[in-house]
Design a protein around this motif. Sequence first.
Motif, PDB file in Angstrom:
ATOM      1  N   ASN A  92       0.818  -1.228   0.000  1.00 58.31           N
ATOM      2  CA  ASN A  92       0.000   0.000   0.000  1.00 58.31           C
ATOM      3  C   ASN A  92       0.846   1.269   0.000  1.00 58.31           C
ATOM      4  OD1 ASN A  92      -2.516  -1.156  -0.101  1.00 58.31           O
ATOM      5  ND2 ASN A  92      -2.854  -1.097   2.089  1.00 58.31           N
ATOM      6  N   MET A  93       1.892   1.315  -0.801  1.00 56.15           N
ATOM      7  CA  MET A  93       2.824   2.436  -0.774  1.00 56.15           C
ATOM      8  C   MET A  93       2.970   3.102  -2.132  1.00 56.15           C
ATOM      9  SD  MET A  93       6.918   2.409   0.010  1.00 56.15           S
ATOM     10  CE  MET A  93       7.383   2.199  -1.721  1.00 56.15           C
ATOM     11  N   ALA A  94       2.869   4.422  -2.162  1.00 49.31           N
ATOM     12  CA  ALA A  94       3.238   5.190  -3.352  1.00 49.31           C
ATOM     13  C   ALA A  94       4.751   5.323  -3.336  1.00 49.31           C
ATOM     14  CB  ALA A  94       2.577   6.552  -3.326  1.00 49.31           C
ATOM     15  N   GLY A  95       5.397   4.996  -4.458  1.00 48.89           N
ATOM     16  CA  GLY A  95       6.854   4.944  -4.448  1.00 48.89           C
ATOM     17  C   GLY A  95       7.583   5.893  -5.368  1.00 48.89           C
ATOM     18  N   ALA A  96       6.976   6.255  -6.497  1.00 48.67           N
ATOM     19  CA  ALA A  96       7.710   7.078  -7.463  1.00 48.67           C
ATOM     20  C   ALA A  96       6.743   7.696  -8.457  1.00 48.67           C
ATOM     21  CB  ALA A  96       8.737   6.233  -8.209  1.00 48.67           C
ATOM     22  N   GLU A 106      13.695   7.113 -16.590  1.00 56.17           N
ATOM     23  CA  GLU A 106      13.972   8.068 -15.510  1.00 56.17           C
ATOM     24  C   GLU A 106      12.860   7.975 -14.460  1.00 56.17           C
ATOM     25  OE1 GLU A 106      16.699  10.104 -15.091  1.00 56.17           O
ATOM     26  OE2 GLU A 106      17.473   8.947 -16.794  1.00 56.17           O
ATOM     27  N   VAL A 107      13.234   7.740 -13.223  1.00 55.83           N
ATOM     28  CA  VAL A 107      12.287   7.581 -12.127  1.00 55.83           C
ATOM     29  C   VAL A 107      12.506   8.697 -11.115  1.00 55.83           C
ATOM     30  CG1 VAL A 107      11.644   6.084 -10.185  1.00 55.83           C
ATOM     31  CG2 VAL A 107      12.199   5.079 -12.399  1.00 55.83           C
ATOM     32  N   THR A 108      11.431   9.344 -10.702  1.00 59.05           N
ATOM     33  CA  THR A 108      11.513  10.343  -9.638  1.00 59.05           C
ATOM     34  C   THR A 108      11.027   9.683  -8.354  1.00 59.05           C
ATOM     35  OG1 THR A 108      11.097  12.146 -11.192  1.00 59.05           O
ATOM     36  CG2 THR A 108      10.729  12.609  -8.846  1.00 59.05           C
ATOM     37  N   LEU A 109      11.967   9.364  -7.477  1.00 55.34           N
ATOM     38  CA  LEU A 109      11.622   8.759  -6.196  1.00 55.34           C
ATOM     39  C   LEU A 109      10.878   9.787  -5.359  1.00 55.34           C
ATOM     40  CD1 LEU A 109      12.197   6.086  -4.574  1.00 55.34           C
ATOM     41  CD2 LEU A 109      13.998   7.384  -3.428  1.00 55.34           C
ATOM     42  N   ILE A 110       9.816   9.343  -4.685  1.00 55.29           N
ATOM     43  CA  ILE A 110       9.059  10.250  -3.832  1.00 55.29           C
ATOM     44  C   ILE A 110       9.066   9.720  -2.401  1.00 55.29           C
ATOM     45  CG2 ILE A 110       7.587  11.132  -5.675  1.00 55.29           C
ATOM     46  CD1 ILE A 110       5.371   9.240  -4.762  1.00 55.29           C
ATOM     47  N   ARG A 111       8.795  10.616  -1.457  1.00 57.57           N
ATOM     48  CA  ARG A 111       8.650  10.187  -0.067  1.00 57.57           C
ATOM     49  C   ARG A 111       7.446   9.252   0.003  1.00 57.57           C
ATOM     50  NH1 ARG A 111      10.983  12.868   4.254  1.00 57.57           N
ATOM     51  NH2 ARG A 111      12.560  13.088   2.640  1.00 57.57           N
ATOM     52  N   PRO A 112       7.617   8.033   0.508  1.00 59.83           N
ATOM     53  CA  PRO A 112       6.505   7.077   0.519  1.00 59.83           C
ATOM     54  C   PRO A 112       5.294   7.608   1.284  1.00 59.83           C
ATOM     55  CG  PRO A 112       8.566   5.994   1.088  1.00 59.83           C
ATOM     56  CD  PRO A 112       8.835   7.466   1.080  1.00 59.83           C
ATOM     57  N   HIS A 117       6.073  14.315  -2.694  1.00 62.24           N
ATOM     58  CA  HIS A 117       7.279  15.079  -2.381  1.00 62.24           C
ATOM     59  C   HIS A 117       8.473  14.344  -2.994  1.00 62.24           C
ATOM     60  CE1 HIS A 117       4.963  17.567   0.338  1.00 62.24           C
ATOM     61  NE2 HIS A 117       4.449  16.461   0.822  1.00 62.24           N
ATOM     62  N   ALA A 118       9.026  14.926  -4.043  1.00 65.40           N
ATOM     63  CA  ALA A 118      10.147  14.302  -4.752  1.00 65.40           C
ATOM     64  C   ALA A 118      11.414  14.354  -3.909  1.00 65.40           C
ATOM     65  CB  ALA A 118      10.381  15.006  -6.077  1.00 65.40           C
ATOM     66  N   GLU A 119      12.156  13.269  -3.933  1.00 68.23           N
ATOM     67  CA  GLU A 119      13.461  13.208  -3.276  1.00 68.23           C
ATOM     68  C   GLU A 119      14.501  13.800  -4.236  1.00 68.23           C
ATOM     69  OE1 GLU A 119      13.747  12.394  -0.194  1.00 68.23           O
ATOM     70  OE2 GLU A 119      11.809  11.451   0.116  1.00 68.23           O
ATOM     71  N   PRO A 120      15.607  14.338  -3.692  1.00 67.77           N
ATOM     72  CA  PRO A 120      16.607  14.952  -4.574  1.00 67.77           C
ATOM     73  C   PRO A 120      17.362  13.952  -5.456  1.00 67.77           C
ATOM     74  CG  PRO A 120      17.327  15.040  -2.286  1.00 67.77           C
ATOM     75  CD  PRO A 120      15.930  14.513  -2.283  1.00 67.77           C
ATOM     76  N   THR A 177      19.593  14.677   4.647  1.00 67.25           N
ATOM     77  CA  THR A 177      18.360  14.413   5.404  1.00 67.25           C
ATOM     78  C   THR A 177      17.395  13.572   4.574  1.00 67.25           C
ATOM     79  OG1 THR A 177      17.398  16.536   4.732  1.00 67.25           O
ATOM     80  CG2 THR A 177      18.542  16.466   6.857  1.00 67.25           C
ATOM     81  N   SER A 178      17.384  13.770   3.270  1.00 70.66           N
ATOM     82  CA  SER A 178      16.521  12.973   2.400  1.00 70.66           C
ATOM     83  C   SER A 178      16.874  11.498   2.511  1.00 70.66           C
ATOM     84  CB  SER A 178      16.664  13.441   0.954  1.00 70.66           C
ATOM     85  OG  SER A 178      16.124  12.491   0.054  1.00 70.66           O
ATOM     86  N   PHE A 179      18.162  11.188   2.497  1.00 73.72           N
ATOM     87  CA  PHE A 179      18.593   9.792   2.552  1.00 73.72           C
ATOM     88  C   PHE A 179      18.048   9.103   3.803  1.00 73.72           C
ATOM     89  CE2 PHE A 179      21.671   6.533   3.922  1.00 73.72           C
ATOM     90  CZ  PHE A 179      21.580   5.672   2.842  1.00 73.72           C
ATOM     91  N   ASP A 180      18.284   9.677   4.955  1.00 74.08           N
ATOM     92  CA  ASP A 180      17.853   9.052   6.207  1.00 74.08           C
ATOM     93  C   ASP A 180      16.340   9.100   6.388  1.00 74.08           C
ATOM     94  OD1 ASP A 180      20.362   8.173   7.103  1.00 74.08           O
ATOM     95  OD2 ASP A 180      20.840  10.141   7.920  1.00 74.08           O
ATOM     96  N   ASP A 181      15.711  10.217   6.039  1.00 72.34           N
ATOM     97  CA  ASP A 181      14.262  10.345   6.217  1.00 72.34           C
ATOM     98  C   ASP A 181      13.499   9.416   5.274  1.00 72.34           C
ATOM     99  OD1 ASP A 181      14.806  12.237   8.131  1.00 72.34           O
ATOM    100  OD2 ASP A 181      14.188  13.945   6.912  1.00 72.34           O
ATOM    101  N   TRP A 182      13.966   9.312   4.015  1.00 68.28           N
ATOM    102  CA  TRP A 182      13.296   8.429   3.068  1.00 68.28           C
ATOM    103  C   TRP A 182      13.365   6.987   3.548  1.00 68.28           C
ATOM    104  CZ3 TRP A 182      14.771   4.186   0.288  1.00 68.28           C
ATOM    105  CH2 TRP A 182      13.826   3.703  -0.616  1.00 68.28           C
TER     106      TRP A 182
END
Length: 194
Positions: free
Chosen positions: A60-64, A86-92, A110-113, A160-165
């Motif tokens: 049940n997760m939105a991923g990208a 090309e995939v835009t990773l987003i905050r799940p 919310h797109a990850e960098p 912060t994106s790395f750890d928070d994601w």
Amino acid sequence: MFYIKLKVSIIMKAIGMEPQVLIDILVGAKIGVVYPFGTDHRGDLVVTSYALKQAGLPSNMAGAVVQLEDVEETAPGNFVWKFNPEVTLIRPFKVHGTMELFDVEDQLIHAEPTNWFNVEAENAGHAKIDDWLQEYFASHPDANRVPRQELPEEIINLATSFDDWRAEYFEFLYKPTKAQKHELRTKRYDIDPL
């Protein structure tokens, strides 16, 4: 005279898929998915995982966000949805993905960098942070820590994106493995709040 302020909600199209297929898209190993129906939609598409309970996989997760470029009917009732690699990773975030197009509100996306799920993109993100740190410590040989106010916003966002994601992703895993528990719960970067 009274004015009423309207809240405008922007909607993005989304589609569900098996958790392993979502993972394959995130890592860049898959650029097409077979569905029993086609669509006229092209462009931005949020890819999500079904609520399948498979150990170590997201449920049940939105991923990208991907770009749906084409849909080709290869046989009656067999449509290949083709994505740009090309995939835009987003905050799940939580969704109830189905095997049909559905809507999600744009404000949830919310797109990850960078795409932390893709090994090459992850390595490039860490290299960017490491290169900046090496330059900083080379010019400040007596320092053992970087003052928060001297960190560029780009480096802060990456770290912060790395750890928070990873922390958010962990919450969607069904029966995470021991390795996933260790890897995803361990913070890599220690950044003081302002």
